[in-house]
Structures are given as C-alpha cells and as structure tokens.
Design a protein around this motif. Structure first.
Motif, PDB file in Angstrom:
ATOM      1  N   ALA A  57      98.443  31.022 -20.403  1.00  0.00           N
ATOM      2  CA  ALA A  57      99.904  31.107 -20.488  1.00  0.00           C
ATOM      3  C   ALA A  57     100.558  30.623 -19.200  1.00  0.00           C
ATOM      4  CB  ALA A  57     100.323  32.538 -20.797  1.00  0.00           C
ATOM      5  N   ALA A  58     100.003  31.025 -18.069  1.00  0.00           N
ATOM      6  CA  ALA A  58     100.557  30.591 -16.784  1.00  0.00           C
ATOM      7  C   ALA A  58     100.480  29.082 -16.641  1.00  0.00           C
ATOM      8  CB  ALA A  58      99.809  31.279 -15.638  1.00  0.00           C
ATOM      9  N   GLU A  59      99.351  28.504 -17.033  1.00  0.00           N
ATOM     10  CA  GLU A  59      99.193  27.050 -16.933  1.00  0.00           C
ATOM     11  C   GLU A  59     100.129  26.312 -17.889  1.00  0.00           C
ATOM     12  OE1 GLU A  59      95.002  26.537 -17.487  1.00  0.00           O
ATOM     13  OE2 GLU A  59      94.534  26.953 -15.371  1.00  0.00           O
ATOM     14  N   ALA A  60     100.583  27.015 -18.926  1.00  0.00           N
ATOM     15  CA  ALA A  60     101.565  26.433 -19.842  1.00  0.00           C
ATOM     16  C   ALA A  60     102.998  26.700 -19.375  1.00  0.00           C
ATOM     17  CB  ALA A  60     101.362  27.003 -21.249  1.00  0.00           C
ATOM     18  N   GLY A  61     103.133  27.333 -18.201  1.00  0.00           N
ATOM     19  CA  GLY A  61     104.451  27.581 -17.629  1.00  0.00           C
ATOM     20  C   GLY A  61     105.172  28.791 -18.182  1.00  0.00           C
ATOM     21  N   LYS A  62     104.430  29.745 -18.753  1.00  0.00           N
ATOM     22  CA  LYS A  62     105.045  30.933 -19.346  1.00  0.00           C
ATOM     23  C   LYS A  62     104.903  32.130 -18.399  1.00  0.00           C
ATOM     24  CE  LYS A  62     105.090  28.180 -22.902  1.00  0.00           C
ATOM     25  NZ  LYS A  62     106.277  27.339 -23.196  1.00  0.00           N
ATOM     26  N   HIS A  63     105.941  32.952 -18.331  1.00  0.00           N
ATOM     27  CA  HIS A  63     105.869  34.218 -17.620  1.00  0.00           C
ATOM     28  C   HIS A  63     105.051  35.189 -18.455  1.00  0.00           C
ATOM     29  CE1 HIS A  63     108.979  32.797 -14.851  1.00  0.00           C
ATOM     30  NE2 HIS A  63     109.648  32.385 -15.907  1.00  0.00           N
ATOM     31  N   VAL A  64     104.277  36.073 -17.788  1.00  0.00           N
ATOM     32  CA  VAL A  64     103.316  36.916 -18.515  1.00  0.00           C
ATOM     33  C   VAL A  64     103.543  38.390 -18.223  1.00  0.00           C
ATOM     34  CG1 VAL A  64     100.881  37.460 -18.874  1.00  0.00           C
ATOM     35  CG2 VAL A  64     101.579  35.090 -18.454  1.00  0.00           C
TER      36      VAL A  64
ATOM     37  N   CYS B  86      99.212  32.752 -11.966  1.00  0.00           N
ATOM     38  CA  CYS B  86     100.664  32.927 -12.085  1.00  0.00           C
ATOM     39  C   CYS B  86     101.372  32.478 -10.813  1.00  0.00           C
ATOM     40  CB  CYS B  86     100.989  34.382 -12.412  1.00  0.00           C
ATOM     41  SG  CYS B  86     100.514  34.846 -14.104  1.00  0.00           S
ATOM     42  N   ARG B  87     100.789  32.789  -9.670  1.00  0.00           N
ATOM     43  CA  ARG B  87     101.382  32.344  -8.404  1.00  0.00           C
ATOM     44  C   ARG B  87     101.385  30.824  -8.311  1.00  0.00           C
ATOM     45  NH1 ARG B  87      97.738  34.306  -5.025  1.00  0.00           N
ATOM     46  NH2 ARG B  87      96.633  32.316  -5.011  1.00  0.00           N
ATOM     47  N   ASP B  88     100.272  30.202  -8.618  1.00  0.00           N
ATOM     48  CA  ASP B  88     100.145  28.751  -8.462  1.00  0.00           C
ATOM     49  C   ASP B  88     101.037  27.985  -9.431  1.00  0.00           C
ATOM     50  OD1 ASP B  88      98.297  29.333  -6.529  1.00  0.00           O
ATOM     51  OD2 ASP B  88      96.545  28.825  -7.752  1.00  0.00           O
ATOM     52  N   ASN B  89     101.355  28.603 -10.563  1.00  0.00           N
ATOM     53  CA  ASN B  89     102.190  27.920 -11.565  1.00  0.00           C
ATOM     54  C   ASN B  89     103.650  28.374 -11.535  1.00  0.00           C
ATOM     55  OD1 ASN B  89     100.369  26.130 -13.437  1.00  0.00           O
ATOM     56  ND2 ASN B  89      99.172  27.984 -13.016  1.00  0.00           N
ATOM     57  N   GLY B  90     103.985  29.193 -10.556  1.00  0.00           N
ATOM     58  CA  GLY B  90     105.377  29.582 -10.355  1.00  0.00           C
ATOM     59  C   GLY B  90     105.961  30.448 -11.450  1.00  0.00           C
ATOM     60  N   VAL B  91     105.123  31.309 -12.057  1.00  0.00           N
ATOM     61  CA  VAL B  91     105.620  32.216 -13.104  1.00  0.00           C
ATOM     62  C   VAL B  91     105.368  33.658 -12.681  1.00  0.00           C
ATOM     63  CG1 VAL B  91     105.285  30.538 -14.950  1.00  0.00           C
ATOM     64  CG2 VAL B  91     103.422  32.116 -14.378  1.00  0.00           C
ATOM     65  N   LYS B  92     106.098  34.577 -13.310  1.00  0.00           N
ATOM     66  CA  LYS B  92     105.972  35.997 -13.001  1.00  0.00           C
ATOM     67  C   LYS B  92     104.810  36.613 -13.764  1.00  0.00           C
ATOM     68  CE  LYS B  92     109.955  35.785 -10.785  1.00  0.00           C
ATOM     69  NZ  LYS B  92     109.982  35.721  -9.297  1.00  0.00           N
TER      70      LYS B  92
END
Length: 339
Positions: free
Chosen positions: A86-93, A113-119
């Motif tokens: 999900a993080a690699e798809a740009g989704k917050h989790v 999540c950190r590397d992909n800029g999501v929460k």
C-alpha cells in the motif's frame, strides 16, 4: 467540510466492520472500495455499507484511482506485506494491531511508509479513552511520585470451537504461530500491554512464562511476565484466554498515589493533583475506532503524525516478543530486543 479522502478496507472480517462504521461517520472520508480474497465477504461488506467497488485482488484494489487511505484488517501475518504494498502504491495505512508478528516486519512497514511519504497508524484505540489519557497525564506530571508497580492483567476466555475453529477462515490462521504470531499476548492482551508501556515508559528487562493449558492450539493461552522498567518500577503482565470469570485490570502504584481500573471502571484513584474524567467527559468523548479513524484522517489532512505511529505500535510488540523469547529460552531478556 474541507478535503474528503477516499478510503478502503483490506480484509472484510469482523474487525473491518468497526473501521467501516468509523469511516461512515467521519466527515473527512468516504468508503470507495473494499477488498477480500473471499468474494462473498467483499460483496457483503460493499452492500452493507454502500461501497461502490469491491475487489478480490490486492493489486487491483491498490490501483483504484479514488483510493487514498487503507485500513488493514487481515490476519496478523499479512499486515507487513500489505502495508508495504500500500505504501509503495502511495496510500496512507491504518493497520490493526498487532502491527506485525516480528520486529523486522514492523521496521519494514515503518521504513516503507517513511520512504514513500505516507502516514502509518496503528490501531490502539484505548489510548483515546479519556480515563487512560488522564492516567497518562498523571504519570507524566509526576502525580504518582516514585513509580513502584504496574500491573496489566487480561484474563479472558475464548471457547475453542467458537473462536479458533469457528469456520474455515478462523481455522486457517488463529492459534498458529506462523499466522497469528502468538496467542493471548499478541492478540488479546496487547491493548493493555500498550497502555502499560505508554504510561510507565521503556522496559529494561523482563522474565516470562507461556503455556497452553486448555486449548488445542500451537500458541499460548496463558502467559505471565515480570518486568523492570527503566524508571526502576516493577511490572506484572498476565494474558490469558483460558480464564473465567473474565476481567481486565490496569493498576498503577506510586509513592504518592495509585490508580486501579477494572473492566474500564475506576476502583482506586488516590492521585491528588489529577482528577479522573467526569461522567460527562466519558460519555461525550470520541473513543474506540471512531477516534482512531478521525485522528488518522486529520493527521493526513493536517500533515502531522497520528497519535499512534508505527514507532509507537512497535513498542508493545517488542514486549510481547520479548516475553515469548524469555519463555522459550528460560532466561532474562534485556531491551532493546534483538532479532
């Protein structure tokens, strides 16, 4: 109203209903998709909550153009891989507890999540309860004086046929170390263990014994641990799904005061400078999954950290895994836990 986020749920079992209800009540989200490898479950949830799309493929679900935030409500062993995807798809989790079944998995989730800029948020809803927030306030302000002893006791009962072997889904993962990651500690007691460490602070070392007394499962249905906190205080944890009558207790003792909570009700409060929440505050405060979801959505919109981050969710997992190791190796386990 402001920004409204497209939300989705992975895994349409029992706990997913709490997430769906919370998203339905939230002003900052609308459910746009659900996903489950069992089509009948996905269809049932979509129909019940008026969700426009359902998927049986995680990859297709994550490609949904309206999807921005996902709740992960699947068996424990799937949390890490699904969070990373999900993080690699740009989704917050927003991930259900326990966040993972190993610290390596937890660290991979945090990094992705950190590397992909999501929460990344972890569901520990008891932290939003005004009662436990007030106890935390008392601890942080020194209201207990010298910390002496803290007890977390989760004495529950789960009937084997109705819980572990209820249906094919339950049989596929509950009670198995490779899929559930453990038993009473990692599944049931972890909420109270989270409160224990949140209030008392870091653990220095612990001892632990795990056993399987009344169920035909691979994992523990009873565990006991004695801890030393970094503050010098001692701690005591009991987690079980073999005990009747049931009770859940969180007790904090210090040189200047004590608080004891049994089944969500105060039985002792002798902290002088901090008062317990009023009945009105308890009735009107947003709690449970509703509070978790509202906080997580606000964190995304306001670009801040959620109340329970991945790093916070990792702390109770570390304690649980340390108890497992202490029991298996029959020796003291010192923190930080190395895998």
């Amino acid at each position: 109203m402001g920004r409204v986020l497209g939300a989705g749920i992975i895994g349409c079992g029992g706990i997913a209903t709490a997430h769906a209800e919370a998203y339905r009540r939230a002003s900052r989200a609308r459910l746009v998709a659900v996903c489950d490898i069992r089509r009948e479950r996905a269809v049932a949830m979509a129909e019940r909550f008026g969700v426009p799309r359902y998927y049986t493929s995680l990859e297709e679900f994550l490609r949904d153009p309206e999807l921005e935030v996902v709740s992960i409500c699947t068996p424990h062993h799937l949390h890490a891989s699904q969070t990373v995807a999900a993080a690699e798809a740009g989704k917050h989790v927003l991930c259900e507890k326990p966040m993972a079944i190993s610290l390596r998995q937890a660290d991979e989730m945090i990094a992705a999540c950190r590397d992909n800029g999501v929460k990344l948020g972890i569901v520990f809803q008891l932290r939003f309860n005004p009662l436990y927030r007030r106890i935390k306030e008392a601890s942080d302000s020194g209201g207990f004086g010298i910390p002496v002893l803290a007890e977390a006791m989760v004495k529950w009962y789960r009937e084997e046929a109705r819980y572990y072997f209820r249906d094919e889904v339950a049989k596929s993962w509950r009670g198995k170390r490779a899929t559930e990651g453990g038993g009473a500690l990692i599944n049931q007691a972890i909420h109270t263990i989270d409160l224990l460490q949140w209030i008392m602070g870091p653990v220095d070392f612990l001892y632990g014994i795990c056993d399987t007394r009344t169920h035909h499962i691979e994992v523990e249905d009873l565990a006991v641990s004695i801890l030393r906190f970094r503050s010098g205080a001692l701690g005591y944890i009991v987690g079980s799904v073999s005990i009747k009558p049931q009770e859940t207790c969180l007790n904090i003792y210090g040189s200047e005061g004590a608080v004891c909570v049994r089944d969500g009700r105060i039985t002792v409060w002798t902290v002088k400078d901090v008062k317990p929440p009023s009945e009105e505050e308890m009735k009107t405060s947003l709690t449970g999954h509703n509070a978790v979801v509202e906080d997580f959505l606000s964190a995304i919109v306001e670009d801040r950290e959620p109340m329970v981050t991945g790093e916070e969710g990792r702390k109770s997992l570390e304690i649980v895994l340390a108890i497992y190791r202490a029991s298996m190796e029959e020796e003291k386990v010192v923190f930080p836990l190395a895998e």
